[in-house]
Enzyme design. Sequence first.
Site, PDB file in Angstrom:
ATOM      1  N   ASP A 107       1.054  -1.126   0.160  1.00 35.03           N
ATOM      2  CA  ASP A 107       0.042   0.145   0.054  1.00 35.03           C
ATOM      3  C   ASP A 107       0.893   1.283  -0.043  1.00 35.03           C
ATOM      4  O   ASP A 107       1.748   1.337   0.697  1.00 35.03           O
ATOM      5  CB  ASP A 107      -0.847  -0.109   1.211  1.00 35.03           C
ATOM      6  CG  ASP A 107      -2.139   1.082   0.897  1.00 35.03           C
ATOM      7  OD1 ASP A 107      -2.631   1.092   0.030  1.00 35.03           O
ATOM      8  OD2 ASP A 107      -2.445   1.760   1.820  1.00 35.03           O
ATOM      9  N   HIS A 114      -3.389  14.148   1.641  1.00 33.97           N
ATOM     10  CA  HIS A 114      -3.496  13.294   2.494  1.00 33.97           C
ATOM     11  C   HIS A 114      -2.236  13.460   3.426  1.00 33.97           C
ATOM     12  O   HIS A 114      -2.217  13.592   4.732  1.00 33.97           O
ATOM     13  CB  HIS A 114      -3.727  11.915   2.104  1.00 33.97           C
ATOM     14  CG  HIS A 114      -3.850  10.897   3.217  1.00 33.97           C
ATOM     15  ND1 HIS A 114      -4.715  10.908   4.287  1.00 33.97           N
ATOM     16  CD2 HIS A 114      -2.914   9.815   3.308  1.00 33.97           C
ATOM     17  CE1 HIS A 114      -4.505   9.958   5.112  1.00 33.97           C
ATOM     18  NE2 HIS A 114      -3.446   9.148   4.815  1.00 33.97           N
ATOM     19  N   GLU A 181      -9.679   4.139   4.755  1.00 30.81           N
ATOM     20  CA  GLU A 181      -8.892   4.893   3.648  1.00 30.81           C
ATOM     21  C   GLU A 181      -9.451   4.472   2.639  1.00 30.81           C
ATOM     22  O   GLU A 181      -9.418   3.356   1.931  1.00 30.81           O
ATOM     23  CB  GLU A 181      -7.244   4.536   3.683  1.00 30.81           C
ATOM     24  CG  GLU A 181      -6.729   4.937   5.112  1.00 30.81           C
ATOM     25  CD  GLU A 181      -5.282   4.918   5.075  1.00 30.81           C
ATOM     26  OE1 GLU A 181      -4.725   4.334   4.151  1.00 30.81           O
ATOM     27  OE2 GLU A 181      -4.517   5.214   6.174  1.00 30.81           O
ATOM     28  N   GLU A 183      -9.318   4.141  -1.339  1.00 28.39           N
ATOM     29  CA  GLU A 183      -8.188   4.265  -2.285  1.00 28.39           C
ATOM     30  C   GLU A 183      -8.681   3.356  -3.529  1.00 28.39           C
ATOM     31  O   GLU A 183      -9.775   2.946  -3.658  1.00 28.39           O
ATOM     32  CB  GLU A 183      -7.123   3.251  -1.495  1.00 28.39           C
ATOM     33  CG  GLU A 183      -6.679   3.851  -0.259  1.00 28.39           C
ATOM     34  CD  GLU A 183      -5.421   3.001   0.241  1.00 28.39           C
ATOM     35  OE1 GLU A 183      -4.743   2.468  -0.600  1.00 28.39           O
ATOM     36  OE2 GLU A 183      -4.983   3.189   1.307  1.00 28.39           O
ATOM     37  N   ASP A 215      -8.531   0.647   2.918  1.00 29.90           N
ATOM     38  CA  ASP A 215      -7.295   0.060   3.752  1.00 29.90           C
ATOM     39  C   ASP A 215      -7.748   0.570   5.247  1.00 29.90           C
ATOM     40  O   ASP A 215      -7.494   1.446   5.545  1.00 29.90           O
ATOM     41  CB  ASP A 215      -6.016   0.850   3.362  1.00 29.90           C
ATOM     42  CG  ASP A 215      -4.841   0.258   4.027  1.00 29.90           C
ATOM     43  OD1 ASP A 215      -4.868  -0.829   4.589  1.00 29.90           O
ATOM     44  OD2 ASP A 215      -3.860   1.302   4.369  1.00 29.90           O
ATOM     45  N   ARG A 219      -6.206   3.451  14.072  1.00 34.25           N
ATOM     46  CA  ARG A 219      -5.195   4.667  14.343  1.00 34.25           C
ATOM     47  C   ARG A 219      -4.336   4.480  15.720  1.00 34.25           C
ATOM     48  O   ARG A 219      -3.435   5.047  15.816  1.00 34.25           O
ATOM     49  CB  ARG A 219      -5.966   5.804  14.018  1.00 34.25           C
ATOM     50  CG  ARG A 219      -6.488   6.041  12.685  1.00 34.25           C
ATOM     51  CD  ARG A 219      -5.512   6.236  11.639  1.00 34.25           C
ATOM     52  NE  ARG A 219      -6.122   6.414  10.455  1.00 34.25           N
ATOM     53  CZ  ARG A 219      -5.393   6.616   9.267  1.00 34.25           C
ATOM     54  NH1 ARG A 219      -4.349   5.991   9.124  1.00 34.25           N
ATOM     55  NH2 ARG A 219      -6.122   6.687   8.077  1.00 34.25           N
ATOM     56  N   GLN A 222      -1.814   1.675  15.544  1.00 37.55           N
ATOM     57  CA  GLN A 222      -0.851   1.940  14.684  1.00 37.55           C
ATOM     58  C   GLN A 222       0.064   3.190  15.075  1.00 37.55           C
ATOM     59  O   GLN A 222       1.275   3.191  14.967  1.00 37.55           O
ATOM     60  CB  GLN A 222      -1.568   2.925  13.501  1.00 37.55           C
ATOM     61  CG  GLN A 222      -0.582   3.367  12.214  1.00 37.55           C
ATOM     62  CD  GLN A 222      -1.276   3.800  11.214  1.00 37.55           C
ATOM     63  OE1 GLN A 222      -2.544   3.920  10.969  1.00 37.55           O
ATOM     64  NE2 GLN A 222      -0.594   4.453  10.061  1.00 37.55           N
ATOM     65  N   LYS A 235      -2.822  -2.090  10.664  1.00 40.43           N
ATOM     66  CA  LYS A 235      -3.224  -2.236   9.508  1.00 40.43           C
ATOM     67  C   LYS A 235      -3.543  -3.586   8.673  1.00 40.43           C
ATOM     68  O   LYS A 235      -4.512  -3.802   7.768  1.00 40.43           O
ATOM     69  CB  LYS A 235      -2.200  -1.616   8.417  1.00 40.43           C
ATOM     70  CG  LYS A 235      -1.971  -0.280   8.486  1.00 40.43           C
ATOM     71  CD  LYS A 235      -2.889   0.777   7.771  1.00 40.43           C
ATOM     72  CE  LYS A 235      -2.174   1.987   7.561  1.00 40.43           C
ATOM     73  NZ  LYS A 235      -3.280   2.808   6.585  1.00 40.43           N
ATOM     74  N   THR A 239      -8.197  -5.624   4.728  1.00 36.78           N
ATOM     75  CA  THR A 239      -8.266  -4.786   3.586  1.00 36.78           C
ATOM     76  C   THR A 239      -9.395  -5.178   2.696  1.00 36.78           C
ATOM     77  O   THR A 239      -9.340  -6.297   2.317  1.00 36.78           O
ATOM     78  CB  THR A 239      -6.983  -4.709   2.759  1.00 36.78           C
ATOM     79  OG1 THR A 239      -5.886  -4.328   3.666  1.00 36.78           O
ATOM     80  CG2 THR A 239      -7.190  -3.819   1.637  1.00 36.78           C
ATOM     81  N   GLU A 340      -8.695  12.575   8.969  1.00 39.55           N
ATOM     82  CA  GLU A 340      -8.518  14.046   8.274  1.00 39.55           C
ATOM     83  C   GLU A 340     -10.105  14.597   8.177  1.00 39.55           C
ATOM     84  O   GLU A 340      -9.901  16.007   8.728  1.00 39.55           O
ATOM     85  CB  GLU A 340      -8.249  13.552   6.741  1.00 39.55           C
ATOM     86  CG  GLU A 340      -6.775  13.175   6.364  1.00 39.55           C
ATOM     87  CD  GLU A 340      -6.690  13.083   5.256  1.00 39.55           C
ATOM     88  OE1 GLU A 340      -6.397  14.093   4.286  1.00 39.55           O
ATOM     89  OE2 GLU A 340      -6.810  12.002   4.459  1.00 39.55           O
TER      90      GLU A 340
END
Length: 394
Positions: A107, A114, A181, A183, A215, A219, A222, A235, A239, A340
Site C-alpha cells: 500500500d 493526505h 482509507e 483508495e 485500507d 489509528r 498504529q 493495518k 483490507t 482527516e
Amino acid sequence: MTTIAIPEGSLFGLDNLPYGIFSTADSEPRVGVRVGDSVLDLSRVFEDDIVFAEPSLNAFMARGRARWDEVRAAIKELVAGDVADEAVFAVADVTMHLPIEVADYVDFYASENHASNLGRLFRPQNPDPLMPNWKHLPVGYHGRSSTVVTSGVDIVRPCGQRKGPNDPVPVFGPSIRLDIEAEMGFIVGVGSPMGSRITPDEFADHCFGAVILNDWSARDIQAWEYVPLGPNLGKSFATSISPWVVPIAALEAARIDTPVQDPEPLPYLKGTEKWGLDIDLEVEWNGHVVSRPPYAQMYWSPAQMLAHTSVNGAATRTGDLFGSGTISGPEKDQRGAFIELTWGGAEPVQVGDETRTFVEDGDEIAISATAPGPNGTRIGFGEVRTRILPAIGE
C-alpha cells in the site's frame, strides 16, 4: 437465445466490461463479466478455455495483454448479438467472490493532500508537513495479503496495544479509533522475474485492472507501534476491495497527467505515457455521503508505484495487489480518511441524525467510484461495502 439489454446511461456498458468471480445457488465460483445489469458466464462462452472455470482471475490474468485484448474484443462482438440463455444471469441473482488470489499486497501513500494533512496533525511543529523523502519516491508499506476480502464481508473490530497520552503504560483492547482509507487498488496480471525492472511505460503490459480499495486502519494501534518500522497490526487485520475488476483498457478515456512533480523524479520514475487517472470516489457512512475524494489529485501515478516496487529487483507476481494510499483532495469534503475528515477526532462530522469521529460497531461504510468513458460517458467500479462487528469477546 438472449439479447443482453444495457440500460441507457449504464456504468457497465461495452466500454467497461469488468471481470469478477461469481456463483449461483447451484454452481461453483467462476469467471464472469458484467454487462449492464447482467453477468455473462465466460466459462460457458469460452468452453474450450479452462481459465474461465477457475475460482479466481489469476489464470486468465497470467495469459498476458494480448489475450486480455483478444477476449475483450470477443466479448464486445458477442454481446452485440444474441447470447445463449444459460450463459446470462441477473446481477441480483449471483453471489460475488474475491476476484483474485492475492499474491502480495503493498500500500502506497501517494496523495499530497493526505500526507500533508497527516503531517500537520502529527507534526504541527514542523514547517513542512511532508517528510523529506515524500516528493522523491512513492512511499509505501508491505501489507498482509491473507486478510484482503471483498465487498460484503464483515470486519471484526481489531484488538491490540495502544497507549494514549494519559496512559502511564500500554493497554490492550479493542481499537477505539477505527478508520477507513478510500483508495484505488491495482492488480498485477503478468509478473516480472527477480532481478528485473518494470518501467512506467510498461505498466499496461503488467497491470490487468483496478478495483476500489478500503485500507482499514486502527489509528490508536498504529500510532503506538509504527515507530521505527511502520504500520503492522494497525493495518493487517483487514483490507476490503470491490468485486469487479475494471480492465486497464477500459480506463483509456480517464488517463490524464499527474499534478506537476517538483522536484523532477529520478529517471526510473519517468515515462512518456500519461498514467494519472480521473476517477471520482464517493464515501458513504451509514448511507450518508460524507466525502467525495478525487483520484485526479494523486501525486504519484500507479505506473510509478509499480516501477518503484520493482526497481530494486524485487519479483512481482500474478495477483499482486498495490493500493494507491488514501485519496484526498484540497477541500474538507474530499478527504478520504476519517482521521482527516474529523481532524483527529476534534471535529465530529454529522452522519444522519448522529455525529461520528471514528467508525463504531454496527456502522456500514460503502465506497463507490466512477471514471470518464468514451464520448462523454461514465464507467463504474461498483462499490466496496463493509459492516463493522464488535471485537472478539465484546
